[in-house]
Design a protein around this motif. Structure first.
Motif, PDB file in Angstrom:
ATOM      1  N   PHE A   1       0.848  -1.187   0.000  1.00  0.00           N
ATOM      2  CA  PHE A   1       0.000   0.000   0.000  1.00  0.00           C
ATOM      3  C   PHE A   1       0.894   1.251   0.000  1.00  0.00           C
ATOM      4  N   SER A   2       1.004   1.878  -1.167  1.00  0.00           N
ATOM      5  CA  SER A   2       1.822   3.087  -1.245  1.00  0.00           C
ATOM      6  C   SER A   2       1.174   4.215  -0.450  1.00  0.00           C
ATOM      7  N   GLN A   3       1.968   4.870   0.366  1.00  0.00           N
ATOM      8  CA  GLN A   3       1.441   5.996   1.139  1.00  0.00           C
ATOM      9  C   GLN A   3       1.661   7.335   0.437  1.00  0.00           C
ATOM     10  N   TYR A   4       1.988   7.255  -0.843  1.00  0.00           N
ATOM     11  CA  TYR A   4       1.979   8.463  -1.686  1.00  0.00           C
ATOM     12  C   TYR A   4       0.659   8.407  -2.465  1.00  0.00           C
ATOM     13  N   PRO A   5      -0.306   9.261  -2.172  1.00  0.00           N
ATOM     14  CA  PRO A   5      -1.587   9.151  -2.898  1.00  0.00           C
ATOM     15  C   PRO A   5      -1.407   9.322  -4.398  1.00  0.00           C
ATOM     16  N   GLN A   6      -0.481  10.202  -4.789  1.00  0.00           N
ATOM     17  CA  GLN A   6      -0.281  10.468  -6.221  1.00  0.00           C
ATOM     18  C   GLN A   6       0.983   9.736  -6.676  1.00  0.00           C
ATOM     19  N   TYR A   7       0.812   8.867  -7.663  1.00  0.00           N
ATOM     20  CA  TYR A   7       1.911   8.017  -8.116  1.00  0.00           C
ATOM     21  C   TYR A   7       3.007   8.813  -8.830  1.00  0.00           C
ATOM     22  N   SER A   8       4.246   8.470  -8.511  1.00  0.00           N
ATOM     23  CA  SER A   8       5.375   8.940  -9.313  1.00  0.00           C
ATOM     24  C   SER A   8       6.362   7.782  -9.405  1.00  0.00           C
ATOM     25  N   CYS A   9       7.045   7.699 -10.532  1.00  0.00           N
ATOM     26  CA  CYS A   9       8.072   6.653 -10.682  1.00  0.00           C
ATOM     27  C   CYS A   9       9.225   6.888  -9.707  1.00  0.00           C
ATOM     28  N   ALA A  10       9.375   8.147  -9.241  1.00  0.00           N
ATOM     29  CA  ALA A  10      10.469   8.466  -8.319  1.00  0.00           C
ATOM     30  C   ALA A  10      10.113   8.132  -6.864  1.00  0.00           C
ATOM     31  N   THR A  11       8.846   7.930  -6.564  1.00  0.00           N
ATOM     32  CA  THR A  11       8.459   7.654  -5.171  1.00  0.00           C
ATOM     33  C   THR A  11       7.906   6.228  -5.064  1.00  0.00           C
ATOM     34  N   THR A  12       6.620   6.059  -5.401  1.00  0.00           N
ATOM     35  CA  THR A  12       6.034   4.713  -5.350  1.00  0.00           C
ATOM     36  C   THR A  12       6.797   3.759  -6.264  1.00  0.00           C
ATOM     37  N   GLY A  13       7.136   4.231  -7.470  1.00  0.00           N
ATOM     38  CA  GLY A  13       7.845   3.371  -8.425  1.00  0.00           C
ATOM     39  C   GLY A  13       9.159   2.872  -7.842  1.00  0.00           C
ATOM     40  N   SER A  14       9.900   3.763  -7.191  1.00  0.00           N
ATOM     41  CA  SER A  14      11.179   3.386  -6.603  1.00  0.00           C
ATOM     42  C   SER A  14      10.982   2.355  -5.494  1.00  0.00           C
ATOM     43  N   SER A  15       9.985   2.569  -4.634  1.00  0.00           N
ATOM     44  CA  SER A  15       9.722   1.614  -3.546  1.00  0.00           C
ATOM     45  C   SER A  15       9.297   0.258  -4.092  1.00  0.00           C
ATOM     46  N   LEU A  16       8.494   0.265  -5.156  1.00  0.00           N
ATOM     47  CA  LEU A  16       8.052  -1.010  -5.733  1.00  0.00           C
ATOM     48  C   LEU A  16       9.214  -1.754  -6.373  1.00  0.00           C
ATOM     49  N   ASN A  17      10.157  -1.013  -6.916  1.00  0.00           N
ATOM     50  CA  ASN A  17      11.342  -1.677  -7.469  1.00  0.00           C
ATOM     51  C   ASN A  17      12.120  -2.409  -6.374  1.00  0.00           C
ATOM     52  N   VAL A  18      12.089  -1.846  -5.155  1.00  0.00           N
ATOM     53  CA  VAL A  18      12.746  -2.518  -4.024  1.00  0.00           C
ATOM     54  C   VAL A  18      11.977  -3.790  -3.650  1.00  0.00           C
ATOM     55  N   VAL A  19      10.654  -3.712  -3.663  1.00  0.00           N
ATOM     56  CA  VAL A  19       9.833  -4.893  -3.343  1.00  0.00           C
ATOM     57  C   VAL A  19      10.164  -6.019  -4.332  1.00  0.00           C
ATOM     58  N   TYR A  20      10.194  -5.657  -5.616  1.00  0.00           N
ATOM     59  CA  TYR A  20      10.520  -6.647  -6.654  1.00  0.00           C
ATOM     60  C   TYR A  20      11.894  -7.271  -6.406  1.00  0.00           C
ATOM     61  N   LYS A  21      12.881  -6.394  -6.160  1.00  0.00           N
ATOM     62  CA  LYS A  21      14.253  -6.871  -5.980  1.00  0.00           C
ATOM     63  C   LYS A  21      14.371  -7.811  -4.779  1.00  0.00           C
ATOM     64  N   TYR A  22      13.632  -7.465  -3.722  1.00  0.00           N
ATOM     65  CA  TYR A  22      13.698  -8.311  -2.524  1.00  0.00           C
ATOM     66  C   TYR A  22      13.202  -9.726  -2.849  1.00  0.00           C
ATOM     67  N   PHE A  23      12.036  -9.821  -3.495  1.00  0.00           N
ATOM     68  CA  PHE A  23      11.489 -11.151  -3.796  1.00  0.00           C
ATOM     69  C   PHE A  23      12.351 -11.888  -4.822  1.00  0.00           C
ATOM     70  N   ARG A  24      12.912 -11.144  -5.776  1.00  0.00           N
ATOM     71  CA  ARG A  24      13.780 -11.770  -6.773  1.00  0.00           C
ATOM     72  C   ARG A  24      14.995 -12.414  -6.094  1.00  0.00           C
ATOM     73  N   ASP A  25      15.589 -11.692  -5.136  1.00  0.00           N
ATOM     74  CA  ASP A  25      16.821 -12.160  -4.514  1.00  0.00           C
ATOM     75  C   ASP A  25      16.594 -13.123  -3.352  1.00  0.00           C
ATOM     76  N   ASN A  26      15.416 -13.059  -2.730  1.00  0.00           N
ATOM     77  CA  ASN A  26      15.191 -13.862  -1.521  1.00  0.00           C
ATOM     78  C   ASN A  26      14.111 -14.919  -1.677  1.00  0.00           C
ATOM     79  N   GLY A  27      13.525 -14.979  -2.849  1.00  0.00           N
ATOM     80  CA  GLY A  27      12.485 -15.981  -3.091  1.00  0.00           C
ATOM     81  C   GLY A  27      11.111 -15.465  -2.719  1.00  0.00           C
ATOM     82  N   PHE A  28      10.140 -15.964  -3.452  1.00  0.00           N
ATOM     83  CA  PHE A  28       8.757 -15.528  -3.214  1.00  0.00           C
ATOM     84  C   PHE A  28       8.031 -16.648  -2.472  1.00  0.00           C
ATOM     85  N   PRO A  29       7.415 -16.351  -1.304  1.00  0.00           N
ATOM     86  CA  PRO A  29       6.790 -17.425  -0.526  1.00  0.00           C
ATOM     87  C   PRO A  29       5.687 -18.147  -1.299  1.00  0.00           C
ATOM     88  N   ASP A  30       5.702 -19.470  -1.215  1.00  0.00           N
ATOM     89  CA  ASP A  30       4.681 -20.289  -1.900  1.00  0.00           C
ATOM     90  C   ASP A  30       3.291 -19.873  -1.436  1.00  0.00           C
TER      91      ASP A  30
END
Ligand code: FES
Length: 382
Positions: free
Chosen positions: A147-176
């Motif tokens: 849940f992004s706490q930036y109401p208005q989307y920007s690739c520099a804010t929500t986008g950047s945080s989501l890229n971290v979420v992706y990277k975490y699951f890519r590197d640490n595995g996605f729970p079954d």
């Protein structure tokens, strides 16, 4: 999962079952935001992380070297600002409170997915997004709502945080079996607009009768490099949407203007700028201004220092007689209702991730965006 022994006790003792299920979260609500230093000795690392984040700013070469140089140079000045507002950012306090209030209400109003547990995931300060995801994984939740706490989307804010979420699951595995979904933008949520309108009405009522009608409502949002705007970032239009909804609620009672603050560095950024606009309005003979932090859901350095100290000082010098700042939504009941409304709506929707999020900006050439958007398209499920 229960062990055999636990299952036996649970079958014999209903109270044990109740306690056990209440203590294990079923649904995680991951509150994403940029975060802020809790103490002034964290300021350098915080700035370093921002300046080396290529989703925020792209230097043509040596990102880490130039980013570190800027962070080092700016640290004393920024430390002084945090000192002025009490020694640290209140963003963690507010985000935790918002998350707790949200989940308590959700437990009551949406028991099918209870218990809900809030997790705070910051991009540039502790608790980091990766730490929150680690905890969420350990808790073994069935469902996770990012849940992004930036109401208005920007690739520099929500986008950047989501890229971290992706990277975490890519590197640490996605729970079954984990059901993952995303609330990426909510600039047109009616309760958010109502909350801002309510806060503005309250401040307008405090203005002297003779200036109340003429006071300019100045909606101030964080600016963005023009390069990002021209790449196709949706942030300016989304902030504009929130402004229009708020003014609609207020029945366009006053003159208003959307302006942008917090520009950094020499490159061109999205304007008009908040401080320059206030000075120009002073030259036009305007006497009263009400500043609204329209893209901030809680207080932090940009509201408490940039607006409350620097802008007010500049405005007074320029000849503005009355200038007040509307508080950020923080723990306002209407704001908490907005959060609850968004999550409930999301839980009932059939869209784990919005088609808009999966689509890249027309001129995006970032490998991080390409990979993360593909990954979210494949792995977000309800
Ligand atoms: Fe907007 Fe990549 S910069 S999607």
């Amino acid at each position: 999962m229960f062990s055999k022994g636990t299952l036996f006790i649970a079958q014999q003792c209903p109270r044990y079952v109740k306690f056990s299920s209440a203590s294990k979260p079923k649904t995680a609500i991951l509150m994403l935001n940029m975060g802020g230093p809790q103490h002034i000795d964290q300021v350098h690392d915080y700035l370093h992380r921002i300046m080396t984040d290529r989703d925020v700013i792209q230097f043509p070469f040596a990102q880490n070297v130039i980013g570190e140089w800027i962070a080092k140079r700016r640290t004393p000045e920024v430390q002084k600002k945090y000192q002025d507002i009490g020694g640290g950012s209140p963003i963690l306090k507010w985000t935790r409170l918002q998350g707790d209030l949200l989940c308590k209400k959700l437990d009551k109003e949406h028991p099918e997915t209870a218990p809900h547990k809030p997790y705070v995931g910051f991009r540039y300060a502790s608790p980091f997004t990766e730490e929150a995801l680690e905890e969420l994984k350990k808790d073994g939740v069935e469902r996770a709502i990012v849940f992004s706490q930036y109401p208005q989307y920007s690739c520099a804010t929500t986008g950047s945080s989501l890229n971290v979420v992706y990277k975490y699951f890519r590197d640490n595995g996605f729970p079954d079996g984990l059901k993952l979904s995303i609330i990426d933008r909510w600039s047109v949520n009616p309760l958010l607009a109502q909350c801002f309108a309510h806060l503005i009405r309250k401040e307008l009522a405090l203005l002297p009768d003779d200036v109340r009608k003429e006071a300019i409502i100045l909606f101030s949002a964080h600016s963005l490099p023009l390069k990002a705007v021209n790449r196709g970032d949706s942030y300016p239009s989304e902030v504009g949407c929130t402004v229009q909804l708020v003014m609609w609620d207020l029945q366009y009672c006053n003159p208003y203007q959307l302006v942008f603050q917090s520009k950094v560095g020499p490159l061109p950024w999205l304007g008009p700028f908040t401080d320059e606009s206030v000075k120009s309005y002073a030259k036009q003979g305007k006497k009263a201004i009400l500043v609204v932090p329209i893209a901030f859901v809680n207080e932090h350095i940009e509201t408490l220092h940039e607006l409350d100290i620097e802008l007010i000082e500049d405005a007074k010098k320029a000849g503005i007689e009355i200038i007040r700042r509307v508080p950020a939504p923080n723990d306002h009941p209407l704001f908490i209702e907005a959060l609850v409304d968004l999550v409930k709506h999301h839980l009932r929707s059939k869209l784990p991730v919005s088609p808009k999020l999966i689509n890249r900006c027309p001129h995006c050439d970032s490998p991080r965006c390409i990979e993360s958007k593909q990954w979210f398209a494949q792995n977000c499920k309800l």
